[in-house]
Design an enzyme around this catalytic site. Sequence first.
Site, PDB file in Angstrom:
ATOM      1  N   SER A 208      43.913  17.624  38.108  1.00 35.39           N
ATOM      2  CA  SER A 208      43.435  18.524  37.069  1.00 35.39           C
ATOM      3  C   SER A 208      44.278  18.359  35.820  1.00 35.39           C
ATOM      4  CB  SER A 208      43.538  19.963  37.541  1.00 35.39           C
ATOM      5  OG  SER A 208      44.907  20.271  37.706  1.00 35.39           O
ATOM      6  N   LYS A 209      43.623  18.603  34.685  1.00 35.65           N
ATOM      7  CA  LYS A 209      44.330  18.378  33.430  1.00 35.65           C
ATOM      8  C   LYS A 209      45.419  19.402  33.179  1.00 35.65           C
ATOM      9  CE  LYS A 209      40.167  19.964  31.166  1.00 35.65           C
ATOM     10  NZ  LYS A 209      39.041  19.517  30.404  1.00 35.65           N
ATOM     11  N   ARG A 210      45.436  20.467  33.968  1.00 37.33           N
ATOM     12  CA  ARG A 210      46.545  21.421  33.843  1.00 37.33           C
ATOM     13  C   ARG A 210      47.845  20.800  34.325  1.00 37.33           C
ATOM     14  NH1 ARG A 210      45.729  26.400  32.455  1.00 37.33           N
ATOM     15  NH2 ARG A 210      43.537  26.809  32.079  1.00 37.33           N
TER      16      ARG A 210
END
Length: 486
Positions: free
Chosen positions: A258-260
């Site tokens: 995930s881009k988090r």
Amino acid sequence: MIHAPARPVRVRIAPSPTGDPHIGTAYIALFNYAFAKKHGGKFIVRIEDTDQNRFRKDSESMILDCLKWVGLPWDEGPDVGGPHAPYRQSERTQLYREYAQVLLDKGHAYRCFCSSERLEIVRKERMANKLQGGYDRHCRDLSADAVHQKLKSGEPFTIRMKMPLTGKTIFQDGLRGALEFENEGVDDQVLLKSDGFPTYHLANVVDDHEMEISHVIRGEEWISSTPKHVVLYDMFAWQRPEFTHLPLLRNADKSKISKRKQPTSINYYRRKGILPEALRNYLALMGWSYGEDREIFSTQEMVEHFSIERMTLGGPVFDLEKLSWVNGHYMRHLSTPEYVQFLQKEIFSTEHLNRIIPLIRDRIEKFEDFINATHFFFSGDLKYDTQLLLPKGRSAADTAQALSDALDALEVIESWTATEITSAMEQFLAAKNLKAKDIYMPLRVATTGAKETPPLFESMEVIGKEMVRRRVRCAIAALNTLPAAP
Ligand code: GLU
């Protein structure tokens, strides 16, 4: 186990243009490509853009550009055409409506007149009572008369499939063998929405059939949708494709990538100076083993040795260090002219320089200062002097929190321009009741490594969204190593 192909191999990837081109799309594309080439088949790109709410205009061209850069040429697609054009679902909506009608006529689907308010109440009630499925099938058995009346009075409706109420749906997965699902637990999926647009499920099945897709090779997040799909194939009396669900790429903590947690945009890796052949090699290693402990191999070699059964089921962790290691190998093998060519194309491209020069032309007086003044436009991660990241009187914890909140505000920006960044940051300051000095200086240092730089938002635009976000995350990590007090 995937059997010897009984029909010509045709595989596809079906990305939805909803954001930045995702590294997971390249990963799934690579295995589809390898499978197609291994069996002398066709590799197709289809754009699934019927969800108008999530659709982003520039996303399709970014996806196609990135896949081209990755180097997985497709035989049919929205840009190259092919015998089953159009390859963009938004241009095929009439077809889905016709097929929804076929299911209505066969008695495999029904019109649902429930309002969204009713659906919401039912969903909550069912959840509270721990009942399976979100819909109570209220409209499934409406009398022909009742339906007629409602249609006459112009009530809006969706079309839902009639899932069998008992028994099991079973399908063979190429990596997992037979997968079984109790039909009772599967909802009467909406196939056509009240605006006449199909849902993913209907459009996906209709297109895979129409495009003669022989094997569906996709991420494992779609496993729970597959029972609905195979029931649809059976309702239409169409031959099912063979399904294989690939393990998803994971963050280091094993959660879905995930881009988090780390950059997921293909553009980030391109911008970072990863060679496409190295990225392909690395992505191959994530899900498949060549055998003989071999880690470096070309895509051609992968194709020659490819068999889907040798894919690994464990969640592969996306590991930047390993990617760098693979890339280093390819870099060392470039000839000097190839090296120069790569630098000119990817790092010092005319386009990139054209964007940087206006930002620094008034700031330096000799060309020898150019590299020093602009290094952060070309480099990847930066080293931070953590004291620089701290505004006067603010604690490391407060600053890390402000940067982390700023990250969320930056994330939702769709068109990454200085104007949009400025307005997002202004709104963010107002919402969080922060002063400009509390956040702009840490943000400037995080994105550039220095306190004195060209205008911040213009610089952020040129550095790119994913790189900025990655640097801010690294700056937060650096701040978290400091004692909490100022
Ligand atoms: N549109 C889906 C996606 O965005 C396609 C899934 C599939 O391959 O069926 O990934």
